[in-house]
Design a protein around this motif. Sequence first.
Motif, PDB file in Angstrom:
ATOM      1  N   UNK A   1       0.813  -1.219   0.000  1.00 16.75           N
ATOM      2  CA  UNK A   1       0.000   0.000   0.000  1.00 16.75           C
ATOM      3  C   UNK A   1       0.848   1.272   0.000  1.00 16.75           C
ATOM      4  N   UNK A   2       2.097   1.148   0.416  1.00 21.60           N
ATOM      5  CA  UNK A   2       2.992   2.291   0.496  1.00 21.60           C
ATOM      6  C   UNK A   2       3.611   2.610  -0.870  1.00 21.60           C
ATOM      7  N   UNK A   3       3.696   1.620  -1.723  1.00 23.93           N
ATOM      8  CA  UNK A   3       4.403   1.785  -2.999  1.00 23.93           C
ATOM      9  C   UNK A   3       3.769   2.837  -3.914  1.00 23.93           C
ATOM     10  N   UNK A   4       2.459   2.816  -4.153  1.00 24.40           N
ATOM     11  CA  UNK A   4       1.894   3.845  -5.041  1.00 24.40           C
ATOM     12  C   UNK A   4       2.037   5.259  -4.498  1.00 24.40           C
ATOM     13  N   UNK A   5       2.063   5.389  -3.180  1.00 27.31           N
ATOM     14  CA  UNK A   5       2.271   6.713  -2.580  1.00 27.31           C
ATOM     15  C   UNK A   5       3.678   7.203  -2.879  1.00 27.31           C
ATOM     16  N   UNK A   6       4.661   6.326  -2.729  1.00 24.89           N
ATOM     17  CA  UNK A   6       6.037   6.703  -3.026  1.00 24.89           C
ATOM     18  C   UNK A   6       6.239   6.934  -4.521  1.00 24.89           C
ATOM     19  N   UNK A   7       5.508   6.192  -5.350  1.00 30.06           N
ATOM     20  CA  UNK A   7       5.593   6.397  -6.797  1.00 30.06           C
ATOM     21  C   UNK A   7       5.155   7.820  -7.153  1.00 30.06           C
TER      22      UNK A   7
ATOM     23  N   UNK B   1      14.843   2.128   3.644  1.00 30.21           N
ATOM     24  CA  UNK B   1      14.042   1.403   2.654  1.00 30.21           C
ATOM     25  C   UNK B   1      13.256   2.366   1.777  1.00 30.21           C
ATOM     26  N   UNK B   2      12.677   3.392   2.408  1.00 27.86           N
ATOM     27  CA  UNK B   2      11.935   4.396   1.635  1.00 27.86           C
ATOM     28  C   UNK B   2      12.873   5.152   0.700  1.00 27.86           C
ATOM     29  N   UNK B   3      14.069   5.464   1.183  1.00 32.38           N
ATOM     30  CA  UNK B   3      15.044   6.149   0.330  1.00 32.38           C
ATOM     31  C   UNK B   3      15.432   5.271  -0.857  1.00 32.38           C
ATOM     32  N   UNK B   4      15.707   4.009  -0.618  1.00 31.59           N
ATOM     33  CA  UNK B   4      16.101   3.100  -1.694  1.00 31.59           C
ATOM     34  C   UNK B   4      15.017   3.000  -2.753  1.00 31.59           C
ATOM     35  N   UNK B   5      13.770   2.984  -2.308  1.00 33.17           N
ATOM     36  CA  UNK B   5      12.658   2.895  -3.252  1.00 33.17           C
ATOM     37  C   UNK B   5      12.621   4.132  -4.153  1.00 33.17           C
ATOM     38  N   UNK B   6      12.833   5.298  -3.566  1.00 35.05           N
ATOM     39  CA  UNK B   6      12.829   6.532  -4.350  1.00 35.05           C
ATOM     40  C   UNK B   6      14.020   6.587  -5.311  1.00 35.05           C
ATOM     41  N   UNK B   7      15.169   6.107  -4.850  1.00 35.00           N
ATOM     42  CA  UNK B   7      16.354   6.093  -5.709  1.00 35.00           C
ATOM     43  C   UNK B   7      16.128   5.189  -6.908  1.00 35.00           C
ATOM     44  N   UNK B   8      15.456   4.056  -6.684  1.00 35.10           N
ATOM     45  CA  UNK B   8      15.154   3.139  -7.781  1.00 35.10           C
ATOM     46  C   UNK B   8      14.235   3.778  -8.818  1.00 35.10           C
ATOM     47  N   UNK B   9      13.535   4.821  -8.415  1.00 35.27           N
ATOM     48  CA  UNK B   9      12.638   5.528  -9.331  1.00 35.27           C
ATOM     49  C   UNK B   9      13.235   6.831  -9.850  1.00 35.27           C
TER      50      UNK B   9
ATOM     51  N   UNK C   1       8.937  14.881  -7.060  1.00 32.82           N
ATOM     52  CA  UNK C   1      10.331  15.278  -6.878  1.00 32.82           C
ATOM     53  C   UNK C   1      11.039  15.466  -8.206  1.00 32.82           C
ATOM     54  N   UNK C   2      10.682  14.654  -9.181  1.00 33.05           N
ATOM     55  CA  UNK C   2      11.278  14.798 -10.512  1.00 33.05           C
ATOM     56  C   UNK C   2      10.890  16.132 -11.151  1.00 33.05           C
ATOM     57  N   UNK C   3       9.731  16.645 -10.783  1.00 36.17           N
ATOM     58  CA  UNK C   3       9.261  17.917 -11.328  1.00 36.17           C
ATOM     59  C   UNK C   3       9.829  19.128 -10.588  1.00 36.17           C
ATOM     60  N   UNK C   4      10.553  18.885  -9.509  1.00 38.91           N
ATOM     61  CA  UNK C   4      11.156  19.974  -8.743  1.00 38.91           C
ATOM     62  C   UNK C   4      12.555  19.553  -8.323  1.00 38.91           C
ATOM     63  N   UNK C   5      13.510  19.778  -9.218  1.00 35.11           N
ATOM     64  CA  UNK C   5      14.876  19.310  -8.993  1.00 35.11           C
ATOM     65  C   UNK C   5      15.547  20.007  -7.812  1.00 35.11           C
ATOM     66  N   UNK C   6      15.032  21.161  -7.391  1.00 33.49           N
ATOM     67  CA  UNK C   6      15.649  21.901  -6.293  1.00 33.49           C
ATOM     68  C   UNK C   6      15.264  21.348  -4.925  1.00 33.49           C
TER      69      UNK C   6
END
Length: 222
Positions: free
Chosen positions: A117-123, A162-170, A129-134
């Motif tokens: 359930x956490x994955x789509x939220x992090x997606x 774990x949350x950081x790793x998920x974001x890095x993978x994206x 974050x990709x839309x705001x590089x700053x």
Amino acid sequence: MTISLLIAALGTSGCASMTETQKGTAKGAGIGAAAGGVIGAVASGGKGAVIGAAVGAGAGAIAGNIWSKKMEAQKQEMEQATAGTGVAVTKTENNQLKLEIPSDISFDKGKANIKSNFRPILDKFATGLQNNAAARVTIIGHTDSSGSDAINDPLSVNRAASARSYLVERGIAISRITIDGRGSHEPIAANDTEANRAKNRRVEIFVAEPEAQAQAPQAAPK
């Protein structure tokens, strides 16, 4: 006294008419002024306090956060993406976007593996974050008081990791993300019932866009 008056002036003058961006910068300036004043006083026996405060104010202004259109857009996107999930999406007083993720959708008890359930939220969060590089991210893990600090402290860090790793993978650069774990040391409810312990088992995600426009004052000509 001079430092106290300066900080008071920074904290109160024009607050009613300030934008959120200006308020965030002013708060940073006040903190910087205090630090600069102490440094200046130590360096010159009190004579450098005013100068130190002025320099510190410039540094503090740079360290402040702004609430840009991109930050507001990400807040609205996350509110829509998390509607009905129990995730709290708020704007903090110092212009940060805060996501408070409850344990029932983030991690199982005693585990650091991200739940489905956490994955789509992090997606969705990664897209913002990709839309705001700053923007810069801080992820903080928390546990309840069950077990010892020797277990809870590393568990809270591992959840944030774990949350950081998920974001890095994206596609989010790891250099943009800071993690921390507070174990059971910062509860938001008493650890006296299972429901309250569940509230304390949480992950907090903060997004900040540092103020880039403010500049430190230039040295006076000799």
